[in-house]
Design a protein around this motif. Sequence first.
Motif, mmCIF file in Angstrom:
data_model
loop_
_atom_site.group_PDB
_atom_site.id
_atom_site.type_symbol
_atom_site.label_atom_id
_atom_site.label_comp_id
_atom_site.label_asym_id
_atom_site.label_seq_id
_atom_site.Cartn_x
_atom_site.Cartn_y
_atom_site.Cartn_z
ATOM 1 N N TYR A 66 0.866 -1.191 0.000
ATOM 2 C CA TYR A 66 0.000 0.000 0.000
ATOM 3 C C TYR A 66 0.901 1.240 0.000
ATOM 4 O O TYR A 66 1.249 1.765 1.062
ATOM 5 N N PRO A 67 1.292 1.729 -1.177
ATOM 6 C CA PRO A 67 2.251 2.851 -1.255
ATOM 7 C C PRO A 67 1.756 4.143 -0.600
ATOM 8 O O PRO A 67 2.581 4.992 -0.234
ATOM 9 N N PHE A 68 0.446 4.312 -0.432
ATOM 10 C CA PHE A 68 -0.049 5.559 0.163
ATOM 11 C C PHE A 68 0.390 5.711 1.620
ATOM 12 O O PHE A 68 0.337 6.812 2.167
ATOM 13 N N LEU A 69 0.836 4.628 2.255
ATOM 14 C CA LEU A 69 1.312 4.724 3.637
ATOM 15 C C LEU A 69 2.608 5.523 3.737
ATOM 16 O O LEU A 69 2.933 6.036 4.818
ATOM 17 N N LYS A 70 3.330 5.667 2.620
ATOM 18 C CA LYS A 70 4.578 6.419 2.636
ATOM 19 C C LYS A 70 4.326 7.920 2.790
ATOM 20 O O LYS A 70 5.269 8.681 3.040
ATOM 21 N N GLU A 71 3.090 8.359 2.641
ATOM 22 C CA GLU A 71 2.771 9.770 2.791
ATOM 23 C C GLU A 71 2.694 10.192 4.256
ATOM 24 O O GLU A 71 2.568 11.378 4.552
ATOM 25 N N SER A 72 2.742 9.220 5.175
ATOM 26 C CA SER A 72 2.683 9.522 6.601
ATOM 27 C C SER A 72 4.073 9.557 7.212
ATOM 28 O O SER A 72 5.024 8.979 6.665
ATOM 29 N N ASP A 73 4.177 10.221 8.339
ATOM 30 C CA ASP A 73 5.392 10.174 9.138
ATOM 31 C C ASP A 73 5.582 8.742 9.622
ATOM 32 O O ASP A 73 4.688 8.164 10.257
#
Length: 295
Positions: A66-73
């Motif tokens: 789930y690449p969108f998790l990289k948008e979090s700290d």
Amino acid sequence: MLKGIKLRLYPSKLQQAQLLQMFGNNRFVWNQMLAMAKQRYKNNPSSHFVNGYQMDALLKRLKQEYPFLKESDSTSLQVANHNLAQSFKMLFKHQGGYPRFKSRHTVKQSYTGKSTISVVAKRYLKLPKLGIIKSSKTTQLTDCKVKRYTVSYDQTGRYYLSLQVETDEPALLPKTGKTVGLDMGIADLAISSDGEKFSTFNAKWLEKQSTIWQSKYSKRKYQATVAVRQWNHNHKDFKMEIDDYQNWQRARRRKARYQQRIANQRKDYLHKLTTDLVKQYDVIVIEDLKTKNLR
């Protein structure tokens, strides 16, 4: 010593969208790890519990899927794993219930991280992944080290930053040599042994407005629920949700703001009262009674 500082945040439209994504990412990681733990126990009840460090090791695989998790700290996702592990430890000690899945419909959203936060200018902070964001009272962050931070969004539609900071111990107050006893009451908040009465907190106008908007909120939500059910019954091709009706949400925010103002004023009143007592007396004795038990 450690102390807490709470600041108001004023994010831009882009930063609000980023925060919404980061709230969702933390909720997603919590739910994924909880579902994994439940499925693991279902498949093998004798298997060992996956602790927080093992959950952190799974984050790398989860980010690949789930690449969108990289948008979090990244530290905020680790804190989510740590909180879930602590919930299971409390469950094993019979000091809490089974952890629950988090819903995106919950009004209050938040995430906690341990990364570095810096003050770039007066009333401007630099937060991980968000960049420079406008805030309030940055002068409180001088001569202290931020240990942990929490960004939250409450039901009034406002964003806040809560900080756990490490700072020097404050100077001791001068000794007065006075002692006082406090008798908690019903008509009055408290009565001191010196005969001084402390009145209860009063915010009649705000409480009246809160009651009015609570009633409006309930009526508007009921009307929206009925309208959604009628629409979905008559239109099979396009379904509506209650969130599509903004009228009741405006009432929810309005009544929430009145309730928050009451809570903030009550907290401010009690804080000023206790501060004055601490400055005047060296020893304060309070009876061990509950007001609700007085008959």
